[in-house]
Design a protein around this motif. Sequence first.
Motif, PDB file in Angstrom:
ATOM      1  N   THR A  10      41.923  48.130  40.739  1.00 43.82           N
ATOM      2  CA  THR A  10      42.708  47.390  39.745  1.00 43.82           C
ATOM      3  C   THR A  10      41.946  46.167  39.224  1.00 43.82           C
ATOM      4  N   ILE A  11      41.049  45.617  40.029  1.00 46.69           N
ATOM      5  CA  ILE A  11      40.242  44.481  39.568  1.00 46.69           C
ATOM      6  C   ILE A  11      39.389  44.903  38.377  1.00 46.69           C
TER       7      ILE A  11
ATOM      8  N   SER B 130      39.878  47.567  36.433  1.00 47.97           N
ATOM      9  CA  SER B 130      40.762  47.976  35.338  1.00 47.97           C
ATOM     10  C   SER B 130      41.231  46.760  34.547  1.00 47.97           C
ATOM     11  N   ASN B 131      41.628  45.716  35.255  1.00 43.39           N
ATOM     12  CA  ASN B 131      42.076  44.491  34.579  1.00 43.39           C
ATOM     13  C   ASN B 131      40.930  43.818  33.827  1.00 43.39           C
TER      14      ASN B 131
ATOM     15  N   LYS C  73      40.407  45.810  30.612  1.00 42.65           N
ATOM     16  CA  LYS C  73      41.453  45.518  29.629  1.00 42.65           C
ATOM     17  C   LYS C  73      41.225  44.166  28.971  1.00 42.65           C
ATOM     18  N   THR C  74      40.866  43.171  29.756  1.00 41.32           N
ATOM     19  CA  THR C  74      40.603  41.839  29.220  1.00 41.32           C
ATOM     20  C   THR C  74      39.451  41.862  28.230  1.00 41.32           C
TER      21      THR C  74
ATOM     22  N   ASP D  46      48.943  54.287  28.408  1.00 41.17           N
ATOM     23  CA  ASP D  46      48.415  53.141  29.147  1.00 41.17           C
ATOM     24  C   ASP D  46      47.668  52.193  28.220  1.00 41.17           C
TER      25      ASP D  46
ATOM     26  N   PHE E 126      48.658  47.788  26.199  1.00 39.42           N
ATOM     27  CA  PHE E 126      47.977  46.510  26.009  1.00 39.42           C
ATOM     28  C   PHE E 126      47.249  46.405  24.661  1.00 39.42           C
TER      29      PHE E 126
END
Length: 172
Positions: free
Chosen positions: A43-44, A46-47, A50-51, A160, A164
Amino acid sequence: MITELLDYLNNNLLTAHYCGFDIARPLPSYWSFDRFLKNLDHTILSNLMKTQVLILAEKGIVDTSFIGLDSTPISANTTLNNPKSFSRDKFKKGTIPANDSDCKIGVHSASNQINERKFNFYWGYKNHVLVDCISGLALAELTTTANVADPTVALNIFADTHSFLPLRNALF
């Protein structure tokens, strides 16, 4: 593969430097990279992706007007993928590789020619990537076992990404 990554970094020390490694010292060992990957919370990454995609969208570098979805095979680290392996049960569904019990049998085209029907079977995974076709940059990714086809994950990866980054008027 970690060995290919290490070879690349050792032969491209400027890239290793930009990745934060002290190139005056030896790079970390295979086992350090292996341990890092096993202990890393996905998840690190993935985030972080996204950022970065949102920053690129704000700057107008990527958009969602023309997107594409494709996948690439990721071979598992198992002797069953070795072309010199002569196991009879190499690609039987009931076979479970000892080194990676999570991987599955997949197939990918060995040629892009329409009239050539060449396929390669492998044990492993697939990385499905949603791409901004104008810039060529990735917007989202999803890794699945090798037996999962692109159409079965398309709606999930679109939803997904849309959570965002809006995909309302996208051409596929």
